[in-house]
Design a protein around this motif. Structure first.
Motif, PDB file in Angstrom:
ATOM      1  N   THR A  56       0.821  -1.208   0.000  1.00  0.00           N
ATOM      2  CA  THR A  56       0.000   0.000   0.000  1.00  0.00           C
ATOM      3  C   THR A  56       0.855   1.258   0.000  1.00  0.00           C
ATOM      4  O   THR A  56       1.951   1.289   0.565  1.00  0.00           O
ATOM      5  CB  THR A  56      -0.932   0.015   1.224  1.00  0.00           C
ATOM      6  N   ASP A 207      -7.392   8.576  -0.245  1.00  0.00           N
ATOM      7  CA  ASP A 207      -7.424   7.340  -1.017  1.00  0.00           C
ATOM      8  C   ASP A 207      -6.059   6.686  -0.856  1.00  0.00           C
ATOM      9  O   ASP A 207      -5.079   7.347  -0.503  1.00  0.00           O
ATOM     10  CB  ASP A 207      -7.690   7.602  -2.507  1.00  0.00           C
ATOM     11  N   ARG A 209      -3.226   3.737  -2.666  1.00  0.00           N
ATOM     12  CA  ARG A 209      -2.849   2.997  -3.859  1.00  0.00           C
ATOM     13  C   ARG A 209      -2.246   1.660  -3.433  1.00  0.00           C
ATOM     14  O   ARG A 209      -1.525   1.599  -2.439  1.00  0.00           O
ATOM     15  CB  ARG A 209      -1.826   3.791  -4.678  1.00  0.00           C
ATOM     16  N   GLU A 252     -13.922  -1.686   1.563  1.00  0.00           N
ATOM     17  CA  GLU A 252     -14.048  -0.943   0.307  1.00  0.00           C
ATOM     18  C   GLU A 252     -13.496  -1.768  -0.857  1.00  0.00           C
ATOM     19  O   GLU A 252     -12.485  -2.450  -0.720  1.00  0.00           O
ATOM     20  CB  GLU A 252     -13.276   0.380   0.392  1.00  0.00           C
ATOM     21  N   GLY A 254     -11.943  -1.702  -4.758  1.00  0.00           N
ATOM     22  CA  GLY A 254     -11.144  -0.762  -5.527  1.00  0.00           C
ATOM     23  C   GLY A 254     -11.229  -1.038  -7.016  1.00  0.00           C
ATOM     24  O   GLY A 254     -11.965  -1.922  -7.463  1.00  0.00           O
ATOM     25  N   LYS A 255     -10.481  -0.272  -7.774  1.00  0.00           N
ATOM     26  CA  LYS A 255     -10.433  -0.470  -9.223  1.00  0.00           C
ATOM     27  C   LYS A 255      -9.004  -0.258  -9.695  1.00  0.00           C
ATOM     28  O   LYS A 255      -8.243   0.517  -9.109  1.00  0.00           O
ATOM     29  CB  LYS A 255     -11.383   0.487  -9.942  1.00  0.00           C
ATOM     30  N   ALA A 275      -6.673   1.575  -6.937  1.00  0.00           N
ATOM     31  CA  ALA A 275      -7.008   2.666  -6.013  1.00  0.00           C
ATOM     32  C   ALA A 275      -8.181   2.245  -5.138  1.00  0.00           C
ATOM     33  O   ALA A 275      -9.150   1.648  -5.626  1.00  0.00           O
ATOM     34  CB  ALA A 275      -7.361   3.933  -6.791  1.00  0.00           C
ATOM     35  N   PHE A 276      -8.093   2.568  -3.850  1.00  0.00           N
ATOM     36  CA  PHE A 276      -9.139   2.243  -2.883  1.00  0.00           C
ATOM     37  C   PHE A 276      -9.463   3.482  -2.057  1.00  0.00           C
ATOM     38  O   PHE A 276      -8.562   4.240  -1.663  1.00  0.00           O
ATOM     39  CB  PHE A 276      -8.691   1.133  -1.930  1.00  0.00           C
ATOM     40  N   ASN A 278     -10.362   5.318   1.384  1.00  0.00           N
ATOM     41  CA  ASN A 278      -9.845   5.039   2.731  1.00  0.00           C
ATOM     42  C   ASN A 278     -10.480   6.008   3.735  1.00  0.00           C
ATOM     43  O   ASN A 278      -9.789   6.787   4.390  1.00  0.00           O
ATOM     44  CB  ASN A 278      -8.319   5.178   2.728  1.00  0.00           C
TER      45      ASN A 278
END
Length: 382
Positions: A56, A207, A209, A252, A254-255, A275-276, A278
């Motif tokens: 992360t 956010d 990564r 969550e 992510g994409k 990306a998520f 947070n």
């Protein structure tokens, strides 16, 4: 004598009856059928996920470096706390830098005085040269001195501006809003500019990564599948899951943001980033996580709980229940695992009933009392 004889006969009858009763075999009660949990074979579309190891990062992770030499004079933040953009973080002793500013101002003043003198000399020479009172050489020399003084003013101004900028660098402020880490220097430490001189790091955790690598073969397979018309994998990159170090699933999804431009020739893998959101700032930079990406979709797959499968030397078998509540062991072909279940590729049909097992008393041909259990993949043990 008759009475005594009767007593003896009665005693003999009682003894014989007791002996006969003790020798008589007890008849065992009829065994009740085992009560076994039974589930139906499910037929459904299955989205298979591949697991990758990722790390992360914050949305922005900005290192704070000194831009001038000097001694750290103060730390003006709480380590591990939230800082806002422009907030004062460190101060470097400004006295040596202020001295440079003073010298630059003095030098500028001297250049301004020289400029005034050379301009006055040149202005005086111009009318005298018209009257031939001074030579052309003297006029040219006066003009050159004036031009040189003008250039010196520009250089002095630039030097003063640079000194003031360096003085401003003695106050180090937060470049972004976010969480700041533990300081790598303390008051009194001497610092100097350079990539190795990192004072701290500020991370924007709105956010996060997550970077992970995928083998070239897997990447090529997925790319070709997604490129097909009406591919079942289209949109799979917009529903990425994270498994945290304690085994929990991050709330969550992510994409995927991007894939690196090249395959790493040393590892044969491509780096991807997802990306998520947070919102609770649960995810911090530097965590190692498992990234779950849908890499295959099986249409109308047959699924059974892993608990129902008996494996022996690479052979997979299950107990199948018939209409008379008798179980028979049956060989099956197992495909990919899916959560706590298996995909069955051969040996079963939809809505077959299989025993969950869990007891060594269950044998092929046994008649059981089935306990029908509803289940879904991921909850077969409930």
């Amino acid at each position: 004598m008759n009475t005594l004889k009767k007593i003896k006969i009665l005693f003999f009858v009682i003894v014989i009856s007791s002996f006969y009763a003790s020798c008589k075999k007890e008849v065992a009660p009829e065994a009740k059928p085992l009560e076994i949990s039974v589930v139906k074979v499910l037929q459904q579309d299955v989205r298979l996920e591949s697991e990758f190891t990722g790390q992360t990062f914050g949305q922005s992770d900005i290192e704070i470096n000194p831009r001038v030499d000097g001694v750290i004079e103060s730390l003006n933040f709480k380590e591990g706390g939230f800082v806002t953009k422009g907030q004062l973080l460190y101060t470097i002793d400004p006295l040596p830098l202020q001295e440079k500013v003073n010298q630059s101002e003095a030098n500028l003043a001297e250049m301004q005085a020289r400029l005034a003198k050379t301009k006055s000399d040149y202005d005086m020479m111009v009318p005298l040269a018209k009257m031939n009172a001074v030579s052309q050489r003297e006029l040219i020399a006066a003009k050159s001195a004036y031009n040189a003084a003008t250039a010196s003013i520009k250089a002095a101004n630039a030097n003063l501006a640079n000194s003031r900028i360096e003085l401003g660098y003695s106050r180090i402020v937060a470049p972004i809003s976010g969480l700041i880490g533990i300081s790598k220097v303390r008051v009194g430490d001497y610092v100097r500019p350079g990539a190795a001189s990192v004072l701290n790091t500020v991370s924007d955790l709105g956010d996060v990564r997550v970077r992970f690598t995928m083998s070239e073969q897997e990447y090529l397979r997925i790319f070709r599948e997604i490129s097909k018309k009406d591919s079942s994998l289209k949109g799979a990159g917009k529903a990425i899951s994270l498994v945290l170090s304690d085994g929990s699933i991050y709330s969550e999804t992510g994409k995927i943001s991007f894939a690196d431009r090249q395959i790493d020739p040393t590892t044969g893998a491509v780096t991807l980033e997802a990306a998520f959101a947070n919102p609770d700032q649960l995810i911090r930079p530097g965590q190692y996580v498992k990234v779950l990406v849908v890499t295959d979709v099986r249409k109308n797959a047959l699924v059974i709980p892993q608990r129902s499968v008996i494996e022996m030397q690479g052979i997979f078998q299950v107990y199948v229940l018939d209409n008379s509540n008798k179980v028979e062991m049956k060989m099956v072909q197992i495909g990919s695992s899916y959560k706590d279940s298996y995909i069955v590729t051969e040996g079963l049909t939809a809505n077959d009933k299989v025993a969950l097992g869990g007891t060594s008393l269950l044998k092929s041909g046994s008649v059981i009392t089935p306990k029908i259990k509803e289940w879904t993949p991921g909850n077969a043990d409930n």
